[in-house]
Structure formats: C-alpha cells, structure tokens
Design an enzyme around this catalytic site. Structure first.
Site, short mmCIF file in Angstrom:
data_model
loop_
_atom_site.label_atom_id
_atom_site.label_comp_id
_atom_site.label_asym_id
_atom_site.label_seq_id
_atom_site.Cartn_x
_atom_site.Cartn_y
_atom_site.Cartn_z
N PHE A 96 0.82 -1.21 0.00
CA PHE A 96 0.00 0.00 0.00
C PHE A 96 0.85 1.26 0.00
O PHE A 96 0.50 2.26 0.63
CB PHE A 96 -0.98 0.00 1.18
CG PHE A 96 -1.46 -1.37 1.55
CD1 PHE A 96 -2.10 -2.16 0.62
CD2 PHE A 96 -1.24 -1.90 2.81
CE1 PHE A 96 -2.52 -3.45 0.93
CE2 PHE A 96 -1.65 -3.18 3.13
CZ PHE A 96 -2.30 -3.97 2.19
N CYS A 97 1.98 1.21 -0.70
CA CYS A 97 2.90 2.36 -0.82
C CYS A 97 3.39 2.83 0.54
O CYS A 97 3.66 4.03 0.72
CB CYS A 97 2.25 3.51 -1.59
SG CYS A 97 1.80 3.09 -3.28
N ASN A 98 3.49 1.93 1.50
CA ASN A 98 3.94 2.28 2.84
C ASN A 98 5.05 1.30 3.24
O ASN A 98 4.83 0.39 4.04
CB ASN A 98 2.78 2.21 3.84
CG ASN A 98 3.08 2.93 5.14
OD1 ASN A 98 4.20 2.92 5.62
ND2 ASN A 98 2.07 3.54 5.72
#
Length: 827
Positions: A435-437
């Site tokens: 999740f782009c984290n």
C-alpha cells in the site's frame, strides 16, 4: 433478521447505521449505491465510492450554471471565483481551521500537496527532515528535496506507552526509536554553497520538518495528535536534541475520512488531503491546508499563470501576487472539480463525521474480533492481524482498516495474491501489497533490510505476484470500511474467509484445498480400469490468444505441435496482447494449410482474409522481445500485415513470429515445477509447457459441480473442453487422473508432464452472439476444490520428447492422430 445480525446490533446498534441521521444505512445504500448489488467493496482506504445522489447534484449544477476561468472579471469568472472561495472555507471548516490562521491551497491530490511542501520548504545544510516509519511513499519522497540541499534526514519509530486517554501532553508517554541519519556527500554541497545556491542559517533560525500520518494507511493505527504540540513546544524527545525551529506536517489523506485533524487543538503547519478518499468524487483534486506563518516561509521558484501581478518577457522582472493561494496554485485550478466538492460535503454534513467514525469503527471492530477467533481444525489461528495486536497499548485508537495475512493449517502462508484472486471470484474488492507504505510493511511483517534487498534482487517489485519469498510474505491483505459499508458487507467477507481458508475436520484431506478430491467421483469411474484412454481431439493455436483449429492429425517438432503459438501480437507500448486485455482477439479465426505452407486468418472486422507464408523467411526484420520475463528472437512483418491486425482488434499492434527462444524447459526428476536451459525442447509463445492436455472426464466432473452449485434460480453454467484452450483432449480415464501422470506416449510420440496448469480469469471468458461475456465461472468453482499452494489447477502441461536421427542429426518427425491410444505412466 438473522441471529448474527441481532447479536451485532445488540452490541453496536448505538453506533452502527446512523440512527440519528435523516436516512439510515439501509435506505442510503438502497437509494444511492444500487451498483453495489452483488458485490462487497472493501477498499475505501484506496478510494471510497461516490453516491448516485451526489453525482445527480453535480450533473444538475453543471448543466444549470456557467462557470468561466476564474482569472478574469466576467460574470461567469466571478461566479467561479465565489464558488472557489466558498469551497476553501468549507475545507477549512472540515479541519476546524480558522481562516485567520490557515489557508486552503487546492492541488491535484495529497501527493501533489506533499510535493509542494518539499519543493518550497527552506531547506539548508543545518535542517533536519524527520518522519515516522509508518508513512506513505509520498511523504518519504520529500526527503529527496531535503537531501539535495544538504539537510539531514532520519526516520523514527514512535510508540505510545499508555492509553491515549491518559496522555496529558507528556513526551514520556512515547517511546522513540531513531534510525540512522541519511545524508548525501559533502562535495556536491560545497560546490553549491560556493556558488551561492545554499544560504547559511544560524542555529536559532534554521527550520526543521517533522511528518507523520494522522492514520497509518497500512495498519490503521491512529497517531496521537498531541505530537503536534509536543514537537512545536520542543518537548518531544525525538526532536528536542535538534537545534532550530520545528514545523509539523500531517498526512491526513487516510485519517481525515473519519477523523479530520482538529487544527484549533493541534495547530500543525501543513496538512494534506485528497477529496476522493472522503466522498469518492471528484478525483484529481486535493488540498494543502497551510498555516499563514508557515506559508510565508515557503520559497516558490516557478511562477505560472495566475501567480504573478506583473512580468516582463524579455528582462528579468516579475512581481508575484500577495495572496498565498494565488502564489502557490500554478495556472488555472480545476474549478469544475472544486465546484463538485460541496455535494460531497453535503453527505458528510448530513451523516456527521462523528457518526461516520462510529459506524465504520463498529464494522471494523466486529470483523477484527471475528477474524482473531477463526481457527483451523487443529486450533491454529487462521488470521495474523497487524497493528493493534502488536502494540502494548490496550485501547490504541484504530481506524476502519484491517490488514492481515492468512496461514494454512500447517503454519505456511497463503500468498496475498491467492487471497486477492479468490476474493475477486467471490465479488469482494480488497487491496493487497504494501500500500505504498514500505516502512510500515517492513515493520509489521518483520522484514529486515537484507530481506528487502534480497526480495528486490529476486525480482520482487510493487504490484507483482511475488507474494511469498523464502517462506515470508512480501506484503499483506487490507480491507477497509467506508461510510456506506454495511453489516452485510462484513458478513460477506467473513463468509468468504471461512469457506476459502479455514480447514475443517471433515473429509479425508480437507478436500477444498486438495488437488485431488475423490469424494465426488462416481462409483462407475472408481471401478473403471485405466487402459482404454484415447486421443479425442487435437487443436492448434497458431496465434497466441486467437482462435484455434481442430485437426485429425498433426506433426510434432522440438517446440511441440508444429506452428502452435508461434505468432503473437504486440501492442504499441511493447506489451503482449492477450484476450484478457483485448477480448477482440477471440474473434480472429486461424487455419494452417501444411501442404501449401500458408497461415489463413479471418476477422469479422476485416473484409479480406489474410494469408501469410509459414515457410521461414529471414528477409523480414528480426528483433528481440521480452515475453513474460523470457527473451525471444522474433521475425516481424510489414505494414500490410500489421494494418490488418490493427483493424481486426481496433488498436495499433505488431504481428511477430518466434524465430528462436532462449527459454528451454525440462522436467527434473522429483521437481516437475522446475525449468532448465540445457534441453532441446523449445518453447514458443506459451506460458509454461509446450502442450496442454485435459480429459473429458475432468470436464464432466467440473460441469457436475457447476450444475449443483448453480441452483436457486441461478443461470446454468456449462463449459466444454475448448474453454480451457487445450491442444489435446483425451477420454477414457477417470476425473483428474492426469494429475498423477509423469510421462505418456501417443503412438510413437513420448511426452513428459510438467505438472498442473495454473488457471486464471481467461477461462471465465466466453462468446455469445459475437460478444465476449465475462463471468466468475468456472474459475470460482475450480477454486473451491482444485487449489494447491496458491494455484488453481486444471489440465496438465506436457513437453514433447523429440528423437534425433543418428545419421543426419535431424529431429525425426512424429505425428499424433485422433483415435490413437494414450499410455500414461505414473512412475
């Protein structure tokens, strides 16, 4: 109303469903989200959904009013300017930010707002950019600006040690773990400094920036906003050792959907958001809420339309406008999107943000508890949930996010791509990956720096299918609830988990996950000897994803069936075109005349048939292409051929032929899933094995299951063997007995089994009256009993074992013919 829902309402009825709003959740869902019938949407952290009433209001507004470019004084321009001013106030109100202290800068989204801060912040060699590990890539990206100006960058883990309700603003309530400092080489900075590009700032005037999310989009952990005051007052242990003034940035892209930061209580300098996260529409519009004092410190270099009071084209003269909004917003803002914001806020105001928070929290709490209680038959946990369970704080505030991975009964992991694939077949929309984290992902999954580097070196990148490497998940599964989510959504998801991933103490081997399940095999088949197996049909597919043609007999070569999948189409961007991307390919008919050496092609969209010689002609252009990670040398064709195919599928494409493959396959004893490069067996444009075999008996068994599972008024689903695009169909065996074959011979031709064929959504495509129809079957039914280690298997892949003529060292030509006996071996 069922007993489960009664129990849910007994526990959460005061919070669930908007009991104090003009319309409850059931009425809201029925009136404004009719398109969700039959599906469960659980990716509200990615993008929540717009309502039908909201879009009707937007359409009516745009069809009734004239809005002009606001950079003018006409009536339509003034109307736009008034509307934009009203929208800015509405956004500030949402964050409880006084217009005297804050300004609303419209951007294309939260990422653009963060980029604006990074570009304009007055970095120096004495500055420090600090951010929490749990942050989106868009926040991490700011460090590129800081590092390029010589600033120090560091990441920190911030852990609350007591319940938030007992936190009275003391930094001792947080444990801070600081990671190593990041800084780029001094030579470049010395050069820039000597050329006047960097300005020395005294310790008392230097500016630092601390960034954190109000809610982590990976775990759902809500950060304690008292961090804002502690940092700004110099009381936070993570920043107190650094000299200079600290400013605070809050990424509220996720958190503001249920709890926007109260900027009167927690006066951060910068807050960013995207409006589609809050109410679904419009996309491509967000905001930077910036404190006036902080805005005055930003150094905007570029100037564009609307940002200047005056400029002269041929001399270095420009006077920027005084308004903060006009200085920071380049060009004409997206004023029609801004005009739509009022109708999204109308819904939020009707329901109230506090009621939305309670409603979504009730669903997340209920599902989280049920997931934690899911057990396999051996009492092992099914779900590993990340976030709250890892914290020492009992009542840590969580957003309506549940991020998890699933374990099998033996302790191994289900890959998140397997979960996503099965969820899709069940009509459930969720999110997988990191999740782009990356910081939160590594933290909760326990991935070290060496793990991350080795995963990358093994080929893993964002959004790929490498979900398990060296026995560890590389990402996770996330579900998230929105203001229109219902109890039925929650139960639909839980039912999916129970039916697809929880082992049951019934049957011989938990058949729903076994490759073979003989419980469904008729007695007549059980007693049938495996001796009268015959070749029922042969199909050749010259062009990948186009129609094949049936033959009574066909020659074999080192690549399998001669000319099979020897051609394909490449899109204008270099991508390989398949039916999944271009359904029109299924309407192209093919035929090869061996005697005349011609490939014939027909399309309903082309008046003329196309004829191509299959005799190798090396006068054509040759090139190398990548097909699913493998390199091929190809022969390309001229404009006439490419134009014909472009007309047939309605998009530009290039027709190409496999001239040689650097990809060779072989079976290694005991390891049929491995490939090697030292075999003569050439693969044309096939995904794995040279040929695909299915049996009529397996097809019959699948249709029996489809028939029994499609009762209750559902449309009958029937599939024939051609749905699976096999080269060889056999009859006379028992269902799925082909799974056990290691080798087989048909006449004088010998084949090695490469194992089962992993099926995808392609088999859910069918044709009716020239139209491509997509459904969830038969893959959904296959997934219920043909899953093995993340794969849904049906049919087996074969490689042909060619024979060399000892005298002239050429391959002996063998043929296979319909009606020949098939002799399998399980040894």
């Amino acid at each position: 109303m069922g007993q489960r829902k009664e129990e849910f309402l007994e526990q959460f009825g005061g919070d669930y469903g908007y009991p104090d709003a003009p319309r409850g959740i059931d009425e809201l869902r029925a009136a404004d989200f009719k398109r969700l019938e039959g599906m469960v949407y659980l990716d509200h952290a990615g993008a929540t959904l717009y309502s039908e009433g909201q879009m009707a209001d937007v359409s009516k507004d745009l069809m009734s009013n004239v809005y002009g470019n606001p950079h003018s004084q006409s009536d339509s321009s003034m109307a736009t300017s008034d509307l934009v001013t009203s929208a800015r106030h509405q956004v500030l109100k949402y964050f409880n930010a006084s217009p005297r202290d804050y300004k609303c800068i419209f951007t294309s989204g939260a990422t653009a707002a963060l980029k604006l801060v990074g570009e304009c912040f007055p970095w120096s060699r004495d500055s420090c950019y600090m951010y929490t590990m749990e942050n989106h890539n868009s926040v991490l990206g700011i460090r590129e600006y800081a590092l390029s100006k010589g600033a120090t960058v560091s990441a920190v883990d911030v852990e609350e040690l007591v319940e938030p309700s007992k936190n009275h603003g003391s930094d001792s309530l947080f444990k801070v773990s600081k990671r190593s400092n990041q800084r780029r080489g001094d030579d470049a900075f010395l050069h820039n400094y000597q050329n006047g590009n960097l300005t020395g700032i005294s310790a008392g005037n230097k500016l630092n920036l601390f960034a954190f999310p109000s809610e982590c989009n990976f775990s759902g952990h809500k950060f304690n906003l008292s961090l804002v005051n502690l940092i700004k007052e110099g009381k936070f242990v993570g920043t107190s050792q650094e000299q200079g003034r600290w400013m605070v940035l809050i990424d509220a892209a996720k958190g503001c959907t249920t709890e926007p930061p109260n900027l009167t209580m927690y006066p951060a300098d910068f807050v960013v958001c995207s409006f589609y996260k809050i109410f679904g529409y419009p996309t491509g519009i967000g905001a930077l809420i910036v404190k006036n004092e902080a805005a005055s410190l930003l150094n905007k270099t570029y100037f564009g339309g609307g940002t200047v009071a005056a400029s002269i084209a041929d001399i270095d003269f420009v006077q920027k406008r005084k308004s903060i909004e006009q200085v920071l917003e380049d060009g004409t803002i997206s004023f029609l999107s801004i005009s739509s914001l009022q109708y999204g806020f109308k819904i939020i105001d009707m329901l109230t943000i506090s009621a939305i928070a309670r409603h979504t929290a009730s669903l997340a709490t209920y599902v989280r508890k049920k997931m934690m209680n899911l057990k396999h038959s051996n009492e092992k946990n099914v779900c590993i949930i990340y976030g709250q369970q890892a914290s020492k704080v009992k009542d840590l505030k969580m957003g309506p996010i549940i991020t998890f991975n699933l374990k099998r009964e033996d302790g191994t992991w289900f890959g998140y791509r397997e979960v996503e694939k099965l969820a899709s077949l069940s009509g459930i929309h969720l999110r997988t990956g990191c999740f782009c984290n990356p910081g939160a992902c590594a933290k909760y999954l326990g991935l070290s720096h060496s793990d991350l580097v080795s995963n990358f070196e093994a080929g893993h990148v964002c959004w790929d299918d490498n979900d398990i490497i060296n026995g560890k998940p590389t990402g996770a599964v996330r579900i998230s609830f929105g203001y229109m989510s219902t109890y039925e959504d929650a139960e639909g998801f839980l039912k999916f988990l129970r039916s697809s991933f929880v082992s049951k103490a019934v049957g011989l081997n938990n058949g729903y996950m076994d490759t073979l399940n003989f419980d469904f095999i008729p007695d007549a088949w059980r007693q049938r000897p495996i001796s009268d197996i015959r070749l029922k049909s042969i199909t050749i597919y010259p062009v990948k994803s186009c129609q094949g043609f049936s033959v009574q007999g066909w020659p074999l070569t080192t690549g399998g069936l001669k000319y099979d999948r020897e051609w394909l189409l490449q899109g204008s961007g270099g991508e390989i075109l398949t039916q999944k991307k271009v359904p029109e390919l299924s309407s192209i008919r093919t035929l090869i005349d061996l005697e005349h050496g011609k490939l014939f092609l027909e399309s309903p969209k082309c008046k003329d048939k196309l004829q191509i010689s299959v005799l190798e002609n090396w006068n054509h252009l040759t090139a190398e292409v990548d097909v699913y990670g493998q390199r091929y040398e190809v022969q390309t064709y001229g404009e006439k051929v490419n134009t014909w195919f472009s007309d047939a599928i309605g998009r530009p494409c290039t027709f190409m032929r496999c001239s040689s493959s650097k990809y060779r396959s072989c079976a290694i004893k005991g390891r049929r899933d491995l490939l090697c490069r030292d075999s003569r067996s050439k693969l044309n444009f096939v995904n794995e094995g040279q040929l695909l075999l299915v049996s009529e008996e397996s097809i019959f068994d699948l249709n029996s299951r489809l028939s029994s599972s499609n009762g209750n008024g559902k449309q009958q689903v029937f599939v024939d063997a051609m749905r699976f695009r096999p080269n060889i169909v056999v009859s006379g065996s028992t269902p799925y007995n082909e799974d056990n074959w290691r080798r087989l011979n048909i006449g004088e031709a010998y084949f090695t089994s490469m194992g089962g064929c992993n099926r995808c959504q392609m088999i859910n495509l069918s044709q009716s009256s020239g139209q491509v129809i997509k459904s969830k079957e038969p893959l959904a039914t296959l997934a219920s009993y043909r899953r093995q280690k993340g794969k849904i298997l049906f049919g087996v892949l074969l490689n042909y074992e060619d024979v060399m003529d000892e005298e002239d060292d050429t391959v002996v030509e063998r043929w296979i013919k319909v009606g020949q006996e098939v002799y399998p071996s399980t040894e």
